[in-house]
Enzyme design. Structure first.
Site, PDB file in Angstrom:
ATOM      1  N   PHE A  17       0.773  -1.100   0.172  1.00  0.00           N
ATOM      2  CA  PHE A  17      -0.301  -0.343  -0.200  1.00  0.00           C
ATOM      3  C   PHE A  17       1.070   0.886  -0.117  1.00  0.00           C
ATOM      4  CE2 PHE A  17      -1.763   2.713   3.661  1.00  0.00           C
ATOM      5  CZ  PHE A  17      -2.344   3.869   2.262  1.00  0.00           C
ATOM      6  N   GLY A  42       1.411  -7.536  -0.542  1.00  0.00           N
ATOM      7  CA  GLY A  42       1.430  -6.773  -1.664  1.00  0.00           C
ATOM      8  C   GLY A  42       0.950  -6.862  -2.878  1.00  0.00           C
ATOM      9  N   VAL A  63      13.671  -9.575   2.122  1.00  0.00           N
ATOM     10  CA  VAL A  63      14.787  -9.116   2.124  1.00  0.00           C
ATOM     11  C   VAL A  63      15.106  -9.925   3.521  1.00  0.00           C
ATOM     12  CG1 VAL A  63      13.862  -7.007   1.870  1.00  0.00           C
ATOM     13  CG2 VAL A  63      12.743  -7.507   3.823  1.00  0.00           C
ATOM     14  N   LYS A 109      24.844   0.573   4.100  1.00  0.00           N
ATOM     15  CA  LYS A 109      26.922   0.903   5.209  1.00  0.00           C
ATOM     16  C   LYS A 109      28.090   0.305   4.332  1.00  0.00           C
ATOM     17  CE  LYS A 109      29.726  -2.394   7.690  1.00  0.00           C
ATOM     18  NZ  LYS A 109      29.714  -3.079   8.866  1.00  0.00           N
ATOM     19  N   ARG A 110      28.020  -0.375   3.413  1.00  0.00           N
ATOM     20  CA  ARG A 110      28.304  -1.069   2.210  1.00  0.00           C
ATOM     21  C   ARG A 110      28.941   0.280   0.972  1.00  0.00           C
ATOM     22  NH1 ARG A 110      27.859  -2.901  -3.616  1.00  0.00           N
ATOM     23  NH2 ARG A 110      25.526  -4.428  -2.868  1.00  0.00           N
ATOM     24  N   TYR A 149       5.364  -7.755  16.144  1.00  0.00           N
ATOM     25  CA  TYR A 149       5.300  -6.394  14.974  1.00  0.00           C
ATOM     26  C   TYR A 149       6.290  -6.010  15.571  1.00  0.00           C
ATOM     27  CZ  TYR A 149       3.848  -3.062  12.056  1.00  0.00           C
ATOM     28  OH  TYR A 149       3.425  -1.811  11.423  1.00  0.00           O
TER      29      TYR A 149
HETATM   30  P1  NAD Z   1       1.148  -3.842   3.324  1.00  0.00           P
HETATM   31  O1  NAD Z   1       1.121  -4.826   3.790  1.00  0.00           O
HETATM   32  O2  NAD Z   1       0.508  -3.085   2.027  1.00  0.00           O
HETATM   33  O3  NAD Z   1       2.750  -3.785   2.238  1.00  0.00           O
HETATM   34  C1  NAD Z   1       3.661  -4.194   2.598  1.00  0.00           C
HETATM   35  C2  NAD Z   1       4.782  -4.500   2.023  1.00  0.00           C
HETATM   36  O4  NAD Z   1       5.712  -5.535   2.285  1.00  0.00           O
HETATM   37  C3  NAD Z   1       4.259  -6.031   0.725  1.00  0.00           C
HETATM   38  O5  NAD Z   1       4.181  -5.485  -0.751  1.00  0.00           O
HETATM   39  C4  NAD Z   1       4.393  -7.368   1.435  1.00  0.00           C
HETATM   40  O6  NAD Z   1       4.365  -7.976   0.026  1.00  0.00           O
HETATM   41  C5  NAD Z   1       5.746  -7.254   1.301  1.00  0.00           C
HETATM   42  N1  NAD Z   1       7.141  -7.488   2.109  1.00  0.00           N
HETATM   43  C6  NAD Z   1       6.191  -8.096   3.733  1.00  0.00           C
HETATM   44  N2  NAD Z   1       7.437  -9.060   4.062  1.00  0.00           N
HETATM   45  C7  NAD Z   1       8.485  -9.115   3.265  1.00  0.00           C
HETATM   46  C8  NAD Z   1       9.806  -9.405   2.518  1.00  0.00           C
HETATM   47  N3  NAD Z   1      10.339 -10.400   4.046  1.00  0.00           N
HETATM   48  N4  NAD Z   1      10.564  -9.074   2.479  1.00  0.00           N
HETATM   49  C9  NAD Z   1      10.041  -8.464   0.751  1.00  0.00           C
HETATM   50  N5  NAD Z   1       9.193  -7.765   0.378  1.00  0.00           N
HETATM   51  C10 NAD Z   1       8.299  -8.460   2.102  1.00  0.00           C
HETATM   52  O7  NAD Z   1       1.503  -2.479   4.462  1.00  0.00           O
HETATM   53  P2  NAD Z   1       1.800  -1.280   4.476  1.00  0.00           P
HETATM   54  O8  NAD Z   1       0.106  -0.921   4.636  1.00  0.00           O
HETATM   55  O9  NAD Z   1       2.213  -0.541   3.268  1.00  0.00           O
HETATM   56  O10 NAD Z   1       2.863  -0.670   4.857  1.00  0.00           O
HETATM   57  C11 NAD Z   1       4.057  -0.357   4.524  1.00  0.00           C
HETATM   58  C12 NAD Z   1       5.270  -0.100   6.050  1.00  0.00           C
HETATM   59  O11 NAD Z   1       5.078   0.764   6.643  1.00  0.00           O
HETATM   60  C13 NAD Z   1       5.452  -1.653   6.958  1.00  0.00           C
HETATM   61  O12 NAD Z   1       6.575  -1.423   7.176  1.00  0.00           O
HETATM   62  C14 NAD Z   1       4.282  -1.343   8.153  1.00  0.00           C
HETATM   63  O13 NAD Z   1       5.290  -1.549   9.346  1.00  0.00           O
HETATM   64  C15 NAD Z   1       4.513   0.263   8.383  1.00  0.00           C
HETATM   65  N6  NAD Z   1       3.658   0.942   8.928  1.00  0.00           N
HETATM   66  C16 NAD Z   1       2.370   1.212   7.876  1.00  0.00           C
HETATM   67  C17 NAD Z   1       1.547   1.990   8.910  1.00  0.00           C
HETATM   68  C18 NAD Z   1       0.055   2.244   8.208  1.00  0.00           C
HETATM   69  O14 NAD Z   1      -1.140   2.697   9.352  1.00  0.00           O
HETATM   70  N7  NAD Z   1      -0.085   1.886   6.705  1.00  0.00           N
HETATM   71  C19 NAD Z   1       1.914   2.492  10.319  1.00  0.00           C
HETATM   72  C20 NAD Z   1       3.024   2.081  10.435  1.00  0.00           C
HETATM   73  C21 NAD Z   1       3.626   0.910   9.610  1.00  0.00           C
HETATM   74  N1  UDP Z   2      24.245  -7.030   3.293  1.00  0.00           N
HETATM   75  C1  UDP Z   2      23.538  -7.227   2.348  1.00  0.00           C
HETATM   76  N2  UDP Z   2      24.165  -6.588   0.946  1.00  0.00           N
HETATM   77  C2  UDP Z   2      25.177  -5.709   0.930  1.00  0.00           C
HETATM   78  C3  UDP Z   2      25.855  -5.527   2.301  1.00  0.00           C
HETATM   79  C4  UDP Z   2      25.330  -6.360   3.346  1.00  0.00           C
HETATM   80  O1  UDP Z   2      22.889  -7.838   1.971  1.00  0.00           O
HETATM   81  O2  UDP Z   2      25.681  -5.035  -0.167  1.00  0.00           O
HETATM   82  C5  UDP Z   2      24.115  -8.036   4.631  1.00  0.00           C
HETATM   83  C6  UDP Z   2      25.074  -8.849   5.336  1.00  0.00           C
HETATM   84  O3  UDP Z   2      24.441 -10.243   4.441  1.00  0.00           O
HETATM   85  C7  UDP Z   2      25.166  -9.024   6.517  1.00  0.00           C
HETATM   86  C8  UDP Z   2      24.079  -7.595   7.157  1.00  0.00           C
HETATM   87  O4  UDP Z   2      23.552  -7.260   5.491  1.00  0.00           O
HETATM   88  O5  UDP Z   2      24.428 -10.273   6.804  1.00  0.00           O
HETATM   89  C9  UDP Z   2      24.915  -6.953   8.070  1.00  0.00           C
HETATM   90  O6  UDP Z   2      25.993  -6.556   6.990  1.00  0.00           O
HETATM   91  P1  UDP Z   2      26.782  -6.077   8.052  1.00  0.00           P
HETATM   92  O7  UDP Z   2      28.542  -5.643   6.654  1.00  0.00           O
HETATM   93  O8  UDP Z   2      27.044  -4.411   9.044  1.00  0.00           O
HETATM   94  O9  UDP Z   2      27.521  -6.766   9.250  1.00  0.00           O
HETATM   95  P2  UDP Z   2      28.959  -8.468   8.683  1.00  0.00           P
HETATM   96  O10 UDP Z   2      29.104  -8.528   7.034  1.00  0.00           O
HETATM   97  O11 UDP Z   2      29.693  -7.661   9.493  1.00  0.00           O
HETATM   98  O12 UDP Z   2      27.771  -9.221   9.594  1.00  0.00           O
END
Ligand code: NAD
Ligand code: UDP
Ligand code: UDP
Length: 337
Positions: A17, A42, A63, A109-110, A149
């Site tokens: 969203f 999403g 992620v 960081k990188r 959460y």
């Molecule tokens: P949403 O659920 O619509 O969007 C979240 C997105 O993250 C989705 O597209 C989902 O597929 C993706 N996602 C979830 N886990 C993932 C993962 N492991 N790797 C990659 N993508 C992943 O929710 P939103 O309302 O758009 O919220 C977005 C952000 O804002 C979130 O971090 C949420 O915690 C934060 N937030 C939103 C609100 C709100 O009221 N909308 C309030 C507080 C915080």
């Molecule tokens: N990382 C990543 N992308 C990058 C650099 C790092 O996803 O371009 C990840 C990496 O795998 C690690 C985390 O980020 O798990 C934290 O990285 P950092 O260099 O801070 O710590 P370290 O690798 O020394 O544990």
């Protein structure tokens, strides 16, 4: 924008969203956008209208796993936000919040890139201080159903601050309060989408508890404007900063307002209150006003009307439809331009 000012920007959770509106806004400013999403909550529908844009790139990725890409700025929004969804797989929610934050910080960081974290008002838990200011440490049940959460996002904030102190990273922490608008998932389970879908389908609106609990609702365009201002603050400012609309409403008021605005004849029914449901929530946005020169502009009725219009496409002849079609709707902000 001059070509040299154009940045390559990573938006995690970009198919969600808030993320889809952010991608749209960054593209409109002339930037390149790399949208990373695992489509947990999403949908490709949210960004279907951006796929033809050469400056937009989509990558399916979780992620919680490392990500090696080259970008100038990072917005970390990936995480389910609705209580129904984040409690559905709580361990995955923690992995997304904590491992996701760590990976985005390692990436930042990188690359020596600024990174913005979508944190939440949930870091205040069921607050005992009202309204909530950034210096309040919160009142969170660490072992309750919301903890995956709340504590996940609190740990992410800790990581962001430690990377700032330890590695001098330019981090920005946004504590987002309830935000609503077009592209919320119709079955997302959050109160605004639930009430609107119920009102449009002529079904009773499900108020949990006695409906006296409060929230403060911010329209999506206001929130995206705040993200932009926060990212552009000098290196020395990292937050956390509350972002939200300080006008507070009870859930019963919200239900009545949505019934009236959608000209629905739905009734209101009362259902049990979920555990650890915060009783009151309202942001103190003095810091955002001072540092970002920002405050919300869209009132609740105006924002709800736009959101109701968006949700009409999912309801036909009194039946709620489960499958949302591709979305091409323009936001209120875009329409106003
Ligand atoms: P949403 O659920 O619509 O969007 C979240 C997105 O993250 C989705 O597209 C989902 O597929 C993706 N996602 C979830 N886990 C993932 C993962 N492991 N790797 C990659 N993508 C992943 O929710 P939103 O309302 O758009 O919220 C977005 C952000 O804002 C979130 O971090 C949420 O915690 C934060 N937030 C939103 C609100 C709100 O009221 N909308 C309030 C507080 C915080
Ligand atoms: N990382 C990543 N992308 C990058 C650099 C790092 O996803 O371009 C990840 C990496 O795998 C690690 C985390 O980020 O798990 C934290 O990285 P950092 O260099 O801070 O710590 P370290 O690798 O020394 O544990
Ligand atoms: N709520 C409600 N009916 C619903 C969905 C939610 O009364 O159909 C209430 C919920 O109990 C909470 C408030 O609305 O008090 C906001 O819920 P939401 O899930 O949108 O977000 P939260 O702020 O709790 O994370």
């Amino acid at each position: 924008m001059k070509e040299c000012d154009s940045k390559r920007i990573l938006v995690t959770g970009g198919a969600g969203f808030l993320g889809s509106h952010l991608c749209e806004s960054l593209l409109a400013q002339g930037h390149e956008v790399l949208c990373v999403d695992n489509f947990y909550t999403g949908s490709k529908r949210n960004i279907a209208h951006l796929l033809a844009e050469p400056r937009f790139e989509l990558l399916r990725h979780d992620v919680a796993f490392p990500l090696y890409v080259e970008v100038d700025e990072i917005y970390n929004l990936a995480c389910p936000a609705s209580p129904v969804h984040y409690q559905n797989d709580p361990v995955q929610t923690i992995k997304t919040s904590v491992h996701g934050a760590l990976n985005m910080l390692g990436l930042a960081k990188r690359l020596k890139a600024p990174v913005l974290q979508a944190s939440t008002s949930e870091v205040y838990g069921d607050p005992q201080v009202h309204p909530q200011k950034e210096d309040y440490w919160g009142h969170v049940n660490p072992i309750g159903q919301r903890a995956c959460y709340d504590e996940g996002k609190r740990c992410a904030e800790t990581l962001f601050m430690d990377y700032r102190r330890q590695h001098r990273l330019n981090v920005k922490i946004a504590r987002i309060f309830n935000t609503y608008g077009p592209r919320m998932h119709p079955n997302d389970g959050r109160v605004v989408s639930n009430f609107i879908m119920q009102a449009l389908a002529g079904q009773p609106l499900t108020v949990y508890g006695d409906g006296s609990q409060t929230r403060s609702f911010c329209y999506v365009d206001d929130m995206i404007a705040a993200f932009d201002r926060l990212m552009r603050t000098p290196d020395g400012f990292g937050g956390p900063v509350n972002l939200g609309n300080p006008v507070e409403h009870t859930m019963l008021e919200l239900a009545e307002r949505i019934i009236a605005l959608s000209r629905s004849r739905s009734a209101i029914v009362f259902k049990p209150l979920p555990s650890d449901d915060p009783a009151r929530r309202r942001p103190d946005i003095a810091l955002a006003r001072a540092v970002l020169q920002w405050e919300p502009k869209v009132g609740l009725d105006e924002g709800l009307e736009c959101t109701i219009d968006y949700f009409r496409q999912f309801v036909k002849e009194g039946d709620a439809l489960a499958i949302p079609p591709a979305t091409q709707e323009r936001s209120l902000h875009a329409q106003a331009k």
